[in-house]
Design an enzyme around this catalytic site. Structure first.
Site, PDB file in Angstrom:
ATOM      1  N   ASN A   9      -2.118 -41.362 -18.582  1.00 21.52           N
ATOM      2  CA  ASN A   9      -3.064 -40.333 -19.019  1.00 21.52           C
ATOM      3  C   ASN A   9      -2.315 -39.411 -19.970  1.00 21.52           C
ATOM      4  O   ASN A   9      -1.495 -38.612 -19.539  1.00 21.52           O
ATOM      5  CB  ASN A   9      -3.580 -39.558 -17.796  1.00 21.52           C
ATOM      6  N   TRP A  10      -2.611 -39.552 -21.245  1.00 18.61           N
ATOM      7  CA  TRP A  10      -1.869 -38.765 -22.249  1.00 18.61           C
ATOM      8  C   TRP A  10      -2.364 -37.329 -22.366  1.00 18.61           C
ATOM      9  O   TRP A  10      -1.795 -36.537 -23.121  1.00 18.61           O
ATOM     10  CB  TRP A  10      -1.969 -39.457 -23.622  1.00 18.61           C
ATOM     11  N   LYS A  11      -3.457 -37.001 -21.679  1.00 18.91           N
ATOM     12  CA  LYS A  11      -4.009 -35.642 -21.745  1.00 18.91           C
ATOM     13  C   LYS A  11      -4.169 -35.233 -23.225  1.00 18.91           C
ATOM     14  O   LYS A  11      -4.570 -36.060 -24.032  1.00 18.91           O
ATOM     15  CB  LYS A  11      -3.118 -34.688 -20.945  1.00 18.91           C
ATOM     16  N   HIS A  96     -10.893 -35.515 -13.342  1.00 19.19           N
ATOM     17  CA  HIS A  96      -9.489 -35.091 -13.262  1.00 19.19           C
ATOM     18  C   HIS A  96      -9.443 -33.610 -12.871  1.00 19.19           C
ATOM     19  O   HIS A  96     -10.301 -32.823 -13.281  1.00 19.19           O
ATOM     20  CB  HIS A  96      -8.806 -35.314 -14.618  1.00 19.19           C
ATOM     21  N   GLU A  98      -7.774 -31.239 -13.939  1.00 16.65           N
ATOM     22  CA  GLU A  98      -7.758 -30.299 -15.072  1.00 16.65           C
ATOM     23  C   GLU A  98      -9.168 -30.084 -15.615  1.00 16.65           C
ATOM     24  O   GLU A  98      -9.503 -28.998 -16.094  1.00 16.65           O
ATOM     25  CB  GLU A  98      -6.794 -30.813 -16.161  1.00 16.65           C
ATOM     26  N   GLU A 165      -4.695 -37.684  -6.619  1.00 17.85           N
ATOM     27  CA  GLU A 165      -3.766 -36.826  -7.352  1.00 17.85           C
ATOM     28  C   GLU A 165      -3.705 -35.448  -6.689  1.00 17.85           C
ATOM     29  O   GLU A 165      -4.537 -34.575  -6.989  1.00 17.85           O
ATOM     30  CB  GLU A 165      -4.225 -36.658  -8.805  1.00 17.85           C
ATOM     31  N   GLY A 171       2.415 -32.496 -12.833  1.00 14.25           N
ATOM     32  CA  GLY A 171       3.192 -31.793 -13.856  1.00 14.25           C
ATOM     33  C   GLY A 171       4.235 -30.848 -13.300  1.00 14.25           C
ATOM     34  O   GLY A 171       4.779 -30.027 -14.045  1.00 14.25           O
ATOM     35  N   SER A 204       3.452 -36.434 -10.919  1.00 12.42           N
ATOM     36  CA  SER A 204       4.901 -36.523 -11.128  1.00 12.42           C
ATOM     37  C   SER A 204       5.472 -37.904 -10.825  1.00 12.42           C
ATOM     38  O   SER A 204       6.557 -38.027 -10.260  1.00 12.42           O
ATOM     39  CB  SER A 204       5.625 -35.437 -10.309  1.00 12.42           C
ATOM     40  N   GLY A 225       1.084 -39.065 -15.961  1.00 13.10           N
ATOM     41  CA  GLY A 225       0.899 -38.103 -17.041  1.00 13.10           C
ATOM     42  C   GLY A 225       2.131 -38.066 -17.931  1.00 13.10           C
ATOM     43  O   GLY A 225       2.361 -38.950 -18.753  1.00 13.10           O
ATOM     44  N   GLY A 226       2.963 -37.061 -17.746  1.00  9.81           N
ATOM     45  CA  GLY A 226       4.117 -36.800 -18.617  1.00  9.81           C
ATOM     46  C   GLY A 226       4.986 -38.025 -18.888  1.00  9.81           C
ATOM     47  O   GLY A 226       5.408 -38.249 -20.028  1.00  9.81           O
TER      48      GLY A 226
HETATM   49  O1  LIG Z   1      -2.383 -35.632 -13.936  1.00  6.30           O
HETATM   50  C1  LIG Z   1      -1.695 -36.623 -13.911  1.00  6.30           C
HETATM   51  C2  LIG Z   1      -2.223 -37.932 -14.342  1.00  6.30           C
HETATM   52  O2  LIG Z   1      -3.594 -37.897 -14.474  1.00  6.30           O
HETATM   53  C3  LIG Z   1      -0.277 -36.578 -13.471  1.00  6.30           C
HETATM   54  O3  LIG Z   1       0.469 -35.880 -14.418  1.00  6.30           O
HETATM   55  P1  LIG Z   1       2.073 -35.888 -14.307  1.00  6.30           P
HETATM   56  O4  LIG Z   1       2.487 -37.329 -14.140  1.00  6.30           O
HETATM   57  O5  LIG Z   1       2.546 -35.268 -15.573  1.00  6.30           O
HETATM   58  O6  LIG Z   1       2.407 -35.087 -13.066  1.00  6.30           O
END
Ligand SMILES: O=C(CO)COP(=O)(O)O
Length: 241
Positions: A9-11, A96, A98, A165, A171, A204, A225-226
């Protein structure tokens, strides 16, 4: 059989040029990836078209990060399912944390988006998870159970992926213990009518913890994510031991 699904997920990261640069570094690593693993990238909307062309003939599938429930209409800033499927998008992240936290997403709108995605042939990746406060108050099970109950009304469980999640692990570098993620994912599975739904862990996930996460019997993949933003790092995750 539950499928192993690893999704990035590149956000709100990466321009088109950056996305192509990522793919040129990432795709060669997939020669080592066992064929039964599903690999998905979910970039910003603006990258989807160029990535779809780049990925033609490759085993990587594309996902979007949101979808509206109407086929079209006066909904400024939203994207409709046919706009995604036309350019080869197969998956979509829905609910999600967010989106729920910053953009007013509710269980009711999550439910509408899930049903619309399925209607147009997209496979939704539904995200659920608790805050730190809810966890500390011992409300994890109740919260997730309520989310599932509301989000999944009239949703087809034969075309669905779920991602657990925990919000406090997103993050933060503060990964949920693999055994604890396994336990919660087991509880999620108990609440589903279809035992074959793949359930991912997200929060994470890094090259140095993916092996332990994927050793857990209930965990069918990861939503990253990251660590999905850098080709070598995401390749190491996709090629976990
Ligand atoms: O929100 C996430 C994937 O959708 C997880 O993000 P991180 O891997 O950066 O913690």
């Amino acid at each position: 059989m539950r499928k192993i699904v690893i999704a990035g997920n590149w956000k709100m990261f990466k321009t088109q040029a950056e996305s192509e640069n990522f793919l040129s570094g990432f795709l060669p690593h997939l020669e080592e990836t066992p064929s039964e693993r599903e690999v998905i990238l979910c970039p910003p909307f603006t990258d989807l078209s160029v990535m779809s062309k780049y990925l033609h003939g490759s085993r990587v599938n594309l996902g979007a990060q949101n979808v509206h429930w109407e086929e079209n209409g006066a909904y400024t800033g939203e994207i409709a399912a046919p706009m995604l499927t036309e350019i080869g998008v197969r998956y979509v992240i829905i609910g999600h944390s967010e989106r729920r936290q910053y953009f007013g997403e509710t269980d009711e709108t999550v439910n509408l988006r899930l049903k619309a995605a399925q209607k147009y042939g997209l496979t939704p990746i539904l995200c659920v998870g608790e805050t730190k406060q809810q966890r500390d108050a011992g409300e994890t099970e109740k919260l997730i159970s309520t989310q599932l109950e509301k989000d999944l009304v009239d949703v087809d469980q034969t075309n669905l992926i779920i991602a657990y999640e925990p919000i406090w692990a997103i993050g933060t570098g503060d990964t949920c213990e693999a055994t604890e993620a396994n336990r919660v994912i087991g509880l999620i599975r108990d609440q589903l009518t279809n035992p074959h739904v793949s359930i991912q862990y997200g929060g994470s996930v890094k090259p140095n913890n993916i092996d332990e996460i994927m050793e857990q019997p209930e965990i069918d993949g990861a939503l990253v994510g990251g660590a999905s933003l850098e080709a070598d790092s995401f390749a190491r995750i996709v090629n976990y031991q």
